[in-house]
Design an enzyme around this catalytic site. Structure first.
Site, PDB file in Angstrom:
ATOM      1  CD  GLU A 188       2.972   1.430  -9.173  1.00 33.87           C
ATOM      2  OE1 GLU A 188       2.242   2.267  -8.620  1.00 33.87           O
ATOM      3  OE2 GLU A 188       3.901   0.838  -8.811  1.00 33.87           O
TER       4      GLU A 188
ATOM      5  NE  ARG B 182      -2.135  -7.444   6.251  1.00 26.76           N
ATOM      6  CZ  ARG B 182      -3.362  -7.103   6.683  1.00 26.76           C
ATOM      7  NH1 ARG B 182      -4.197  -7.902   6.388  1.00 26.76           N
ATOM      8  NH2 ARG B 182      -3.391  -5.823   7.304  1.00 26.76           N
TER       9      ARG B 182
ATOM     10  CE1 TYR C 125      -9.385  -8.543   8.484  1.00 26.49           C
ATOM     11  CE2 TYR C 125     -10.359  -8.834   6.277  1.00 26.49           C
ATOM     12  CZ  TYR C 125      -9.512  -8.272   7.178  1.00 26.49           C
ATOM     13  OH  TYR C 125      -8.582  -7.153   6.744  1.00 26.49           O
TER      14      TYR C 125
HETATM   15  C1  LIG Z   1       1.870  -4.241  -2.818  1.00 26.45           C
HETATM   16  C2  LIG Z   1       0.980  -4.108  -1.371  1.00 26.45           C
HETATM   17  C3  LIG Z   1       0.368  -4.891  -0.745  1.00 26.45           C
HETATM   18  C4  LIG Z   1      -0.361  -4.438   0.204  1.00 26.45           C
HETATM   19  N1  LIG Z   1      -1.066  -5.220   0.991  1.00 26.45           N
HETATM   20  C5  LIG Z   1      -1.938  -4.838   2.102  1.00 26.45           C
HETATM   21  C6  LIG Z   1      -3.053  -5.800   2.678  1.00 26.45           C
HETATM   22  O1  LIG Z   1      -2.743  -6.729   2.352  1.00 26.45           O
HETATM   23  N2  LIG Z   1      -3.696  -5.332   3.613  1.00 26.45           N
HETATM   24  C7  LIG Z   1      -3.550  -3.903   4.113  1.00 26.45           C
HETATM   25  O2  LIG Z   1      -4.459  -3.303   4.798  1.00 26.45           O
HETATM   26  N3  LIG Z   1      -2.761  -3.125   3.526  1.00 26.45           N
HETATM   27  C8  LIG Z   1      -2.065  -3.401   2.324  1.00 26.45           C
HETATM   28  N4  LIG Z   1      -1.069  -2.585   1.895  1.00 26.45           N
HETATM   29  C9  LIG Z   1      -1.237  -1.266   2.281  1.00 26.45           C
HETATM   30  C10 LIG Z   1      -2.266  -0.414   1.674  1.00 26.45           C
HETATM   31  O3  LIG Z   1      -2.892  -0.736   0.483  1.00 26.45           O
HETATM   32  C11 LIG Z   1      -1.558   1.013   1.778  1.00 26.45           C
HETATM   33  O4  LIG Z   1      -1.338   1.213   2.907  1.00 26.45           O
HETATM   34  C12 LIG Z   1      -3.166   2.050   1.819  1.00 26.45           C
HETATM   35  O5  LIG Z   1      -3.755   1.561   0.785  1.00 26.45           O
HETATM   36  C13 LIG Z   1      -2.385   3.344   1.296  1.00 26.45           C
HETATM   37  O6  LIG Z   1      -2.451   3.548  -0.048  1.00 26.45           O
HETATM   38  P1  LIG Z   1      -1.424   4.338  -0.799  1.00 26.45           P
HETATM   39  O7  LIG Z   1      -2.094   4.612  -2.096  1.00 26.45           O
HETATM   40  O8  LIG Z   1      -1.235   5.815   0.086  1.00 26.45           O
HETATM   41  O9  LIG Z   1      -0.044   3.681  -0.799  1.00 26.45           O
HETATM   42  P2  LIG Z   1       0.380   2.108  -1.638  1.00 26.45           P
HETATM   43  O10 LIG Z   1      -1.048   1.252  -1.551  1.00 26.45           O
HETATM   44  O11 LIG Z   1       1.419   1.794  -0.978  1.00 26.45           O
HETATM   45  O12 LIG Z   1       0.251   2.541  -3.149  1.00 26.45           O
HETATM   46  C14 LIG Z   1       1.847   3.331  -3.428  1.00 26.45           C
HETATM   47  C15 LIG Z   1       2.016   2.928  -4.906  1.00 26.45           C
HETATM   48  O13 LIG Z   1       3.036   3.920  -5.125  1.00 26.45           O
HETATM   49  C16 LIG Z   1       4.074   3.443  -6.140  1.00 26.45           C
HETATM   50  N5  LIG Z   1       5.348   3.913  -5.883  1.00 26.45           N
HETATM   51  C17 LIG Z   1       5.918   4.310  -4.846  1.00 26.45           C
HETATM   52  N6  LIG Z   1       7.215   5.127  -5.055  1.00 26.45           N
HETATM   53  C18 LIG Z   1       6.985   5.595  -6.330  1.00 26.45           C
HETATM   54  C19 LIG Z   1       7.726   6.316  -7.358  1.00 26.45           C
HETATM   55  N7  LIG Z   1       8.877   7.123  -6.904  1.00 26.45           N
HETATM   56  N8  LIG Z   1       7.491   6.568  -8.534  1.00 26.45           N
HETATM   57  C20 LIG Z   1       6.296   5.929  -8.935  1.00 26.45           C
HETATM   58  N9  LIG Z   1       5.388   5.055  -8.368  1.00 26.45           N
HETATM   59  C21 LIG Z   1       5.843   4.721  -6.992  1.00 26.45           C
HETATM   60  C22 LIG Z   1       4.255   1.838  -5.306  1.00 26.45           C
HETATM   61  O14 LIG Z   1       4.677   0.910  -6.151  1.00 26.45           O
HETATM   62  C23 LIG Z   1       2.658   1.713  -5.123  1.00 26.45           C
HETATM   63  O15 LIG Z   1       2.023   0.954  -6.133  1.00 26.45           O
HETATM   64  C24 LIG Z   1      -0.371  -3.108   0.689  1.00 26.45           C
HETATM   65  C25 LIG Z   1       0.391  -2.216  -0.189  1.00 26.45           C
HETATM   66  C26 LIG Z   1       1.159  -2.583  -1.185  1.00 26.45           C
HETATM   67  C27 LIG Z   1       2.030  -1.517  -1.981  1.00 26.45           C
END
Ligand SMILES: Cc1cc2nc3c(=O)[nH]c(=O)nc-3n(C[C@H](O)[C@H](O)[C@H](O)COP(=O)(O)OP(=O)(O)OC[C@H]3O[C@@H](n4cnc5c(N)ncnc54)[C@H](O)[C@@H]3O)c2cc1C
Length: 288
Positions: free
Chosen positions: A40, A193, A229
Site C-alpha cells: 500500500e 460529502r 443517511y
Molecule cells: C481515501 C478514500 C476515501 C474514500 N471515501 C469514499 C466514501 O466516502 N464513500 C464512497 O462511496 N467511496 C469512497 N471511496 C471510494 C471507494 O472506497 C472505492 O471506490 C471503492 O471501494 C473501490 O475500492 P478499490 O479497492 O478498488 O479502490 P480504493 O478504495 O480507491 O483503494 C485503492 C488503494 O490502492 C492504493 N494504491 C493506489 N495506487 C497504488 C500503488 N501504485 N501502489 C500501492 N498502492 C496503491 C491506494 O492508496 C488505495 O489505498 C474512497 C476511496 C479512498 C481511497
C-alpha cells in the site's frame, strides 16, 4: 500469472493496494489458505471518507469473510424516501425487509470503519489461515506478468505466484492486463460529502428527523441530488451532494450551497437543506 505448481501448495499472493477491494481479496485468500502480502502506497495515517451503502449481496460476502458490519458501526437501512424536484414524495422503498427477502440486510457504514474492519480480519492473529502482511508506504510501480513480480518505487522486486491489482480507479497496473489504454475520465457528475454529528441534529427540532428515523433520503433537484443517511451506529449523518459539472460555478463547494439555496423548489426542503448546511460547517471533499 499462476505457476504450474500452484495447485499443490498455498500460493504466495501479492496485492497492490490496500483499499476496500485489496483488503477484501486479502481476507478471502487468507481464508482459503494462501499466503498474502499487500503493498500500500499510503501510511493509512489520514484515512478519510464518508459513508458507503452496502447492499445485501456485498453484505453476505463480508459476513462470509467474518465481518458483521453492525459490529463496526454499520446501521441497518430502514427505508428509502425519494423526493422529486417539486418536493413531493415520489416513492418509498422498505429496505428494512431486505434481510428477509435477500438473506442479508442493506446497511450503511463509514468507509473508514469498513476499511478498519477489513484490515483487522486480514491481519488478526486469530481466525482462519495465516495473517496477511500489509506493507505500508510501499508504492508499486510495475508488474512483470510472466514472473508474477512486483517492482516497488524504491526499486525492490518481490516475486510471488499471483499478483492482484487493486490499486484503485487510477491503477498503474491496469495497463499490464488491458492494453487498450483505458484511462478514467470525468463523466459530468461530482460528489461532495460532509458529515454532521447526530447531537447537533438532535439539538434542533427542525433537523432531528433526519437522524432519528434512520431513513435514507434522496432529494432530486433536476440533475442534481442530495442524499442523506446515517452511519457510525447512528451518531453521524452522512450528506452527499451530487452536482453536475455543467454547473457554471468553478468552485464546486459554492455551487453546492447555491444548489441548496435555489434548486429545491419546495420551501420546506430548501429550509431544511439550509439548516443542514449551516449545521455542518465542515469542509466538503470531492470524491470523484
Ligand atoms: C481515501 C478514500 C476515501 C474514500 N471515501 C469514499 C466514501 O466516502 N464513500 C464512497 O462511496 N467511496 C469512497 N471511496 C471510494 C471507494 O472506497 C472505492 O471506490 C471503492 O471501494 C473501490 O475500492 P478499490 O479497492 O478498488 O479502490 P480504493 O478504495 O480507491 O483503494 C485503492 C488503494 O490502492 C492504493 N494504491 C493506489 N495506487 C497504488 C500503488 N501504485 N501502489 C500501492 N498502492 C496503491 C491506494 O492508496 C488505495 O489505498 C474512497 C476511496 C479512498 C481511497
Amino acid at each position: 500469472m499462476v505457476t504450474s505448481e500452484s495447485e499443490h501448495r498455498p500460493l504466495n499472493v501479492l496485492i497492490s493496494g490496500a483499499g476496500i477491494g485489496g483488503l477484501a481479496a486479502a481476507a478471502a485468500l487468507r481464508q482459503a489458505g494462501h499466503l498474502v502480502q499487500v503493498f500500500e502506497r499510503s501510511s493509512f495515517k489520514n484515512e478519510y471518507g464518508a459513508a458507503v451503502s452496502i447492499s445485501p449481496n456485498a453484505n453476505g460476502i463480508l459476513r462470509e469473510l467474518g465481518l458483521a458490519l453492525e459490529d463496526v458501526g454499520g446501521v441497518n437501512a430502514a427505508k428509502v424516501n425519494e423526493y422529486g424536484a417539486d418536493g413531493a414524495l415520489y416513492r418509498t422503498i422498505d429496505t428494512a425487509g431486505f434481510a428477509q427477502r435477500y438473506k442479508y440486510p442493506w446497511q450503511y457504514i463509514h468507509r473508514v470503519d469498513l476499511h478498519s474492519g477489513l484490515k483487522d480480519i486480514v491481519t488478526s492473529p486469530t481466525g482462519t489461515g495465516t495473517p496477511a502482511t500489509i506493507h505500508l508506504g510501499h508504492r508499486v510501480s510495475s508488474v512483470d506478468n510472466d514472473t508474477a513480480t512486483l517492482t516497488l518505487e524504491n526499486g525492490e522486486r518481490i516475486h510471488g505466484d499471483l499478483v492482484i491489482a487493486a490499486d484503485g480507479v487510477n491503477s498503474v497496473l491496469r495497463n499490464n492486463v488491458d492494453h487498450s489504454g483505458i484511462h478514467p475520465s470525468p463523466f459530468g457528475l461530482s460528489t461532495y460529502r460532509f458529515l454532521i454529528p447526530a447531537d447537533v441534529l438532535y439539538a434542533d427540532p427542525q433537523t432531528r428527523r433526519f437522524i432519528e428515523t434512520g431513513e435514507f433520503e434522496l432529494w432530486s433537484g433536476g440533475n442534481n441530488k442530495l442524499v442523506l443517511y446515517p452511519c457510525r451506529s447512528g451518531t453521524v449523518l452522512n450528506c452527499a451532494f451530487l452536482i453536475t459539472d455543467e454547473n457554471p460555478h468553478e468552485n464546486k463547494k459554492a455551487a453546492a450551497f447555491l444548489y441548496l439555496d435555489y434548486n429545491f423548489a419546495h420551501d420546506a426542503r430548501a429550509h431544511a437543506a439550509g439548516l443542514l448546511a449551516a449545521n455542518a460547517g465542515v469542509q466538503m471533499q470531492s470524491v470523484c
